[in-house]
Design a protein around this motif. Structure first.
Motif, PDB file in Angstrom:
ATOM      1  N   UNK A 178      42.723  54.355  40.084  1.00 58.58           N
ATOM      2  CA  UNK A 178      43.455  53.478  39.413  1.00 58.58           C
ATOM      3  C   UNK A 178      42.774  52.835  38.304  1.00 58.58           C
ATOM      4  N   UNK A 179      41.386  52.493  38.349  1.00 61.16           N
ATOM      5  CA  UNK A 179      40.621  51.991  37.184  1.00 61.16           C
ATOM      6  C   UNK A 179      40.645  53.107  36.279  1.00 61.16           C
ATOM      7  N   UNK A 180      40.215  54.264  36.468  1.00 59.28           N
ATOM      8  CA  UNK A 180      40.190  55.240  35.488  1.00 59.28           C
ATOM      9  C   UNK A 180      41.508  55.352  34.831  1.00 59.28           C
ATOM     10  N   UNK A 181      42.620  55.524  35.653  1.00 59.70           N
ATOM     11  CA  UNK A 181      44.049  55.839  34.899  1.00 59.70           C
ATOM     12  C   UNK A 181      44.535  54.673  34.104  1.00 59.70           C
ATOM     13  N   UNK A 182      44.272  53.428  34.620  1.00 58.94           N
ATOM     14  CA  UNK A 182      44.500  52.252  33.858  1.00 58.94           C
ATOM     15  C   UNK A 182      43.855  52.174  32.601  1.00 58.94           C
ATOM     16  N   UNK A 183      42.520  52.347  32.655  1.00 59.35           N
ATOM     17  CA  UNK A 183      41.716  52.430  31.340  1.00 59.35           C
ATOM     18  C   UNK A 183      41.983  53.641  30.275  1.00 59.35           C
ATOM     19  N   UNK A 184      42.545  54.544  30.740  1.00 59.85           N
ATOM     20  CA  UNK A 184      43.208  55.701  30.048  1.00 59.85           C
ATOM     21  C   UNK A 184      44.516  55.263  29.404  1.00 59.85           C
ATOM     22  N   UNK A 185      45.101  54.309  29.906  1.00 61.23           N
ATOM     23  CA  UNK A 185      46.552  54.048  29.658  1.00 61.23           C
ATOM     24  C   UNK A 185      47.578  54.934  30.240  1.00 61.23           C
ATOM     25  N   UNK A 209      51.268  60.812  33.863  1.00 64.79           N
ATOM     26  CA  UNK A 209      51.930  61.198  32.526  1.00 64.79           C
ATOM     27  C   UNK A 209      50.937  60.630  31.458  1.00 64.79           C
ATOM     28  N   UNK A 210      50.712  61.259  30.431  1.00 70.03           N
ATOM     29  CA  UNK A 210      50.375  60.943  29.540  1.00 70.03           C
ATOM     30  C   UNK A 210      49.923  62.099  28.349  1.00 70.03           C
ATOM     31  N   UNK A 211      49.043  61.893  27.580  1.00 72.62           N
ATOM     32  CA  UNK A 211      48.472  62.929  26.598  1.00 72.62           C
ATOM     33  C   UNK A 211      47.715  63.859  27.090  1.00 72.62           C
ATOM     34  N   UNK A 212      47.853  65.365  26.857  1.00 70.63           N
ATOM     35  CA  UNK A 212      46.934  66.116  27.175  1.00 70.63           C
ATOM     36  C   UNK A 212      45.259  65.947  27.217  1.00 70.63           C
ATOM     37  N   UNK A 213      44.985  65.226  26.195  1.00 72.55           N
ATOM     38  CA  UNK A 213      43.684  64.707  26.020  1.00 72.55           C
ATOM     39  C   UNK A 213      43.403  63.464  27.124  1.00 72.55           C
ATOM     40  N   UNK A 214      44.231  62.541  27.356  1.00 75.75           N
ATOM     41  CA  UNK A 214      43.939  61.866  28.305  1.00 75.75           C
ATOM     42  C   UNK A 214      44.052  62.453  29.857  1.00 75.75           C
ATOM     43  N   UNK A 218      56.754  59.782  35.355  1.00 71.03           N
ATOM     44  CA  UNK A 218      56.640  58.254  35.091  1.00 71.03           C
ATOM     45  C   UNK A 218      57.053  57.891  33.892  1.00 71.03           C
ATOM     46  N   UNK A 219      57.885  56.732  33.649  1.00 70.61           N
ATOM     47  CA  UNK A 219      58.412  56.325  32.494  1.00 70.61           C
ATOM     48  C   UNK A 219      57.272  55.664  31.687  1.00 70.61           C
ATOM     49  N   UNK A 220      57.006  56.052  30.265  1.00 69.48           N
ATOM     50  CA  UNK A 220      56.217  55.384  29.575  1.00 69.48           C
ATOM     51  C   UNK A 220      56.026  53.673  29.543  1.00 69.48           C
ATOM     52  N   UNK A 221      54.885  53.315  29.910  1.00 71.89           N
ATOM     53  CA  UNK A 221      54.592  51.798  30.005  1.00 71.89           C
ATOM     54  C   UNK A 221      54.863  51.197  31.371  1.00 71.89           C
ATOM     55  N   UNK A 222      55.147  52.330  32.233  1.00 71.17           N
ATOM     56  CA  UNK A 222      55.448  51.735  33.746  1.00 71.17           C
ATOM     57  C   UNK A 222      54.307  51.346  34.364  1.00 71.17           C
ATOM     58  N   UNK A 223      53.133  51.951  33.749  1.00 65.33           N
ATOM     59  CA  UNK A 223      51.909  51.444  34.543  1.00 65.33           C
ATOM     60  C   UNK A 223      51.402  52.371  35.693  1.00 65.33           C
ATOM     61  N   UNK A 224      50.260  52.164  36.090  1.00 62.16           N
ATOM     62  CA  UNK A 224      49.667  52.827  37.212  1.00 62.16           C
ATOM     63  C   UNK A 224      49.580  52.240  38.464  1.00 62.16           C
ATOM     64  N   UNK A 225      50.186  52.746  39.609  1.00 62.51           N
ATOM     65  CA  UNK A 225      50.235  51.885  40.925  1.00 62.51           C
ATOM     66  C   UNK A 225      49.440  52.712  42.274  1.00 62.51           C
ATOM     67  N   UNK A 226      48.976  52.104  43.081  1.00 61.93           N
ATOM     68  CA  UNK A 226      48.543  52.525  44.284  1.00 61.93           C
ATOM     69  C   UNK A 226      50.004  52.706  45.262  1.00 61.93           C
ATOM     70  N   UNK A 227      50.321  53.638  45.705  1.00 64.05           N
ATOM     71  CA  UNK A 227      51.597  53.809  46.519  1.00 64.05           C
ATOM     72  C   UNK A 227      51.044  53.735  48.183  1.00 64.05           C
ATOM     73  N   UNK A 228      51.986  53.497  48.954  1.00 67.78           N
ATOM     74  CA  UNK A 228      51.914  53.476  50.387  1.00 67.78           C
ATOM     75  C   UNK A 228      51.431  55.124  50.979  1.00 67.78           C
ATOM     76  N   UNK A 229      50.648  55.027  51.772  1.00 64.47           N
ATOM     77  CA  UNK A 229      50.176  56.334  52.193  1.00 64.47           C
ATOM     78  C   UNK A 229      51.238  57.258  52.955  1.00 64.47           C
ATOM     79  N   UNK A 230      51.188  58.824  52.883  1.00 63.38           N
ATOM     80  CA  UNK A 230      52.155  59.399  53.784  1.00 63.38           C
ATOM     81  C   UNK A 230      51.062  60.326  54.548  1.00 63.38           C
ATOM     82  N   UNK A 231      51.871  60.673  55.673  1.00 60.44           N
ATOM     83  CA  UNK A 231      51.050  61.488  56.505  1.00 60.44           C
ATOM     84  C   UNK A 231      51.064  62.938  56.666  1.00 60.44           C
TER      85      UNK A 231
END
Length: 758
Positions: A18-25, A42-47, A78-91
């Motif tokens: 989460x920290x890395x992804x949000x830091x990269x936008x 989703x993001x640019x190839x470089x990111x 993921x829609x641009x500007x929707x942000x990055x989240x931690x989702x509920x786990x799956x089994x």
């Protein structure tokens, strides 16, 4: 879609992502799925390239990333500007080889700072933890790793803790076991709770009492290590007359005041596993002599939990911290059972209301030059997976041996080595093994279709293996498993020369082995050298009484051409004992009554220790060898006489000249420490001679050392030196115990290679 496999749950990996992804936008999400982590980003190839590189090389210290897979998105982008989240786990969705159980980790420096900071809201809260430390394997009930699948689900987070848990900018973001004094587990002592309970326990220990303390993976018995009377009472009540106790010290500086700490020792002390580290004790310290009688080696370790830190802080002295059991019984984890078992041992009980889900004793390691030997793989290390040189084509269970028991589960390219369980000698230990095994099968998802086991039909592990419904059973010779464990840890797949020195193991010829030179790979072996055999008068009785083993050698060593000691020397030795015992043993040996023969290096060490007057009766396995090593110290010595003879296609070490020299040395008044050093030098040169002859005949130049005798740091150092002087590549296990605790891993490696070959 990005899939990350390895040890990526319970190590702060999702907060890290989460920290890395949000830091990269970047936009998207991360979740635990079965036993791995999934990301949709989703993001640019470089990111995205930067993110993948950070996933591979910048993960948290407790993580072990082994694969980062990149594939097409399964969800809408993921829609641009929707942000990055931690989702509920799956089994679902995880292959069995990726379902890893994170080991427990000792309190980190940040949590320790908060624990001792009077302005912090978790000041002196014993159960403090974060994404980088705290309980893991001992509290997990199922995977994926989330609070609701741990024993912490019964503790509802208070508002401040819930806010920290849900705040992506907080270091406690998704720290599953977090709690505080308002919402988490509480200490208890005879009707007292919290700080009052802790104060009562501190007062009791300060007054010389023995206290049962509920630790991470089981109860522990604690007393003042500087109080000789308290230590003596603990020995008497625990029925442990001589085996050294572990000592917990407040910090690394305190450890340095108590022992000599090499660089490898310091590194081992301060790892998140916080194992007990065997070190050379300094002279004239405050530690009571009875803590480690008969040896200058002391086991020291640092606090593993907030509770341990508080006990050490308040008492300000080293503490004996040993397993919460009586000798031969599994460590207690259930509160009611602990109070019953330890009622006659402890003067009080400092407990708490967080359940222990799995039994984990303290791990033990020993520095040996640049290597750190793992002698007991448990809390902090187990059940992290180990690599298999040959991947298992079918899921495998490995039943292990009898002493220092472990089991292993193998699937794909990894084996999961279960925690040390002790000696598998009775129904209680067998039941503890079966419970641990069932939990590991459930958590890893590995359903074995083949079971590997020792050749010995009397081992409870072998009997268990034969009772399993699995379709395939593979018998593995004990010493082949020993050397294969070493080879597998180092990734050796091809042929190698194995040196296996231990107490006893059943050979494929139906006799007892223990001093063996093998040419092997991971599917087969052949014996090319061995130690001479000697009778064990009374069988197990000779194991418990090295004096009997010495008499066995003196009266009945395998006849290989060297004359037995003259009767005058034998009588000089035997006069230390009841004449009736000496006569009975002599007659037993002469008539071959209850005298199984063994080619055992461990039993030869027992005999030598008794001949030197160091240990006639052993109250724990390896006590005689410990006494020999301690007596030799760092003295240099030339080898005693020894000879190798050729018999039935094997090179055989005849120890009779060596033992005669020991007897003559004692009779002539030579210093015992010099003789002890000379004996160990002799075994090193004997090993060199046996291996040299094997290599001359075509044996591989890679040599794998294994077996309990190589826990002796001096012997290991000298054997490695003489073999390397021949230009050989010499390997010894580090993460895998050289003793019988590594047998299950060796069995798993052999079974995987055999199944692959078929």
């Amino acid at each position: 879609m990005i899939t990350v496999s390895g040890r990526v749950q319970g190590v702060g990996f999702r907060p890290f992502v989460h920290r890395v992804a949000t830091g990269l936008g970047l936009d998207g999400w991360v979740l635990n799925a079965g036993g791995h982590v999934e990301l949709s980003v989703s993001g640019s190839p470089e990111e995205l390239g930067t993110l993948i590189e950070r996933l591979r090389n910048g993960a948290p210290s407790l993580a072990d990333v082994r694969r980062v897979g990149v594939g097409p998105l399964l969800d809408p982008l993921p829609a641009p500007g929707s942000g990055f989240t931690v989702r509920t786990s799956t089994s679902g969705g995880a292959p069995v080889t990726s379902r890893e159980i994170p080991p427990d980790a000792a309190t980190c420096e940040e949590c320790l700072g908060e624990l001792l900071d009077a302005s912090d809201r978790r000041y002196r809260y014993p159960f403090i933890n974060c994404t980088g430390c705290g309980p893991r394997a001992t509290v997990i009930e199922d995977l994926p790793y989330d609070r609701e699948r741990t024993v912490m689900r019964q503790f509802t987070l208070c508002a401040p803790c819930a806010a920290e848990y849900g705040d992506p900018g907080d270091r406690l973001f998704h720290a599953e076991p977090i709690a505080c004094a308002d919402c988490g587990p509480q200490l208890s002592w005879d009707g007292l709770a919290g700080e009052a309970a802790l104060h009562a326990a501190v007062t009791a220990v300060d007054g010389g009492a023995i206290v049962a303390v509920k630790g991470l993976g089981g109860y522990q018995l604690v007393c003042d290590a500087t109080n000789a009377e308290a230590v003596a009472r603990l020995r008497h009540r625990k029925r442990r007359p001589a085996k050294p106790f572990a000592v917990m010290a407040r910090d690394a500086e305190t450890v340095r005041r108590l022992a000599h700490v090499p660089r490898t020792g310091h590194a081992a002390l301060t790892t998140p596993a916080r194992p007990v580290v065997l070190l050379t004790a300094r002279r004239r310290t405050r530690i009571a002599t009875l803590v480690h009688p008969g040896t200058d080696t002391i086991g020291l370790f640092l606090p593993t939990t907030g509770l341990h830190h508080l006990l050490l802080h308040d008492l300000d002295r080293p503490l004996v911290v040993t397993s919460g059991n009586v000798s031969g019984v599994p460590i207690a984890i259930d509160d009611t059972a602990a109070r019953s078992m330890l009622a006659d041992v402890a003067d009080g009980c400092l407990s708490h209301d967080r359940p222990i889900r799995a039994r984990y004793d303290d791990s033990v390691v020993r520095p040996a030059g640049r290597t750190v030997l793992t002698l007991r793989r448990a809390r902090g290390f187990a059940p992290a997976p180990l690599p298999l040189p040959v991947a298992a084509t079918s899921p495998i269970a490995a039943a292990g041996a009898q002493l220092k028991h472990t089991f292993a589960l193998a699937a794909g390219a990894h084996a999961f080595l279960g925690p040390h369980a002790g000696d598998l000698e009775d129904a209680d230990t067998l039941a503890a093994f079966e419970t641990s095994y069932a939990d590991m099968v459930r958590l890893t998802g590995i359903e074995p279709r083949a079971v590997a086991h020792d050749l010995h039909p009397g081992y409870l592990s072998t009997q268990w293996a034969r009772s399993q419904p699995s379709g395939r059973r593979l018998a593995v010779q004990h010493h082949h498993a020993h050397v294969a464990a070493c080879a597998a840890e180092h990734g050796v797949r091809g042929p190698f020369t194995g040196v296996a020195y231990d107490g006893l193991g059943l050979g494929n010829d139906g006799t007892l082995w223990g001093g063996e030179i093998l040419v092997a790979d991971l599917t087969r072996y052949r014996r090319v050298g061995r130690f001479a055999t000697a009778p064990l008068p009374g069988g197990e009785a000779a194991v418990r009484r090295p004096a009997r083993m010495a008499l066995g050698y003196l009266h009945g060593a395998e006849p290989l051409g060297a004359p037995l000691p003259p009767p005058t020397l034998i009588r000089l030795f035997a006069r230390r004992f009841d004449p009736r015992e000496a006569d009975v043993v002599r007659v037993m040996v002469e008539r071959g009554v209850n005298c199984p023969r063994a080619s055992s290096a461990g039993r030869l060490f027992d005999a030598a220790a008794s001949l030197l007057g160091l240990c006639d009766d052993a109250t724990y396995e390896g006590q005689a060898a410990v006494a020999l090593e301690a007596t030799a110290g760092t003295l240099r010595a030339d080898a005693l006489p020894w000879r190798l003879v050729r018999k039935a296609g094997l090179w055989v070490y005849d120890p009779v000249p060596t033992l005669v020299a020991l007897l003559e040395g004692v009779a002539g008044g030579e210093r015992v420490n010099q003789l002890a050093a000379a004996f160990q030098r002799t075994i090193a040169e004997v090993t060199s001679g046996l291996v040299e002859r094997a290599v001359r005949a075509g044996a591989p130049r890679t040599v794998c050392l294994s077996g309990g005798c190589f826990q002796n740091a001096r012997l290991l150092r000298e054997v490695k030196a003489v073999l390397r002087a021949q230009g050989l590549r010499v390997l010894v296990g580090s993460a895998v115990p050289v003793n019988d605790g590594g047998i299950s891993y060796g069995q798993a490696a052999i079974a995987a290679a055999r199944l692959r070959g078929e």
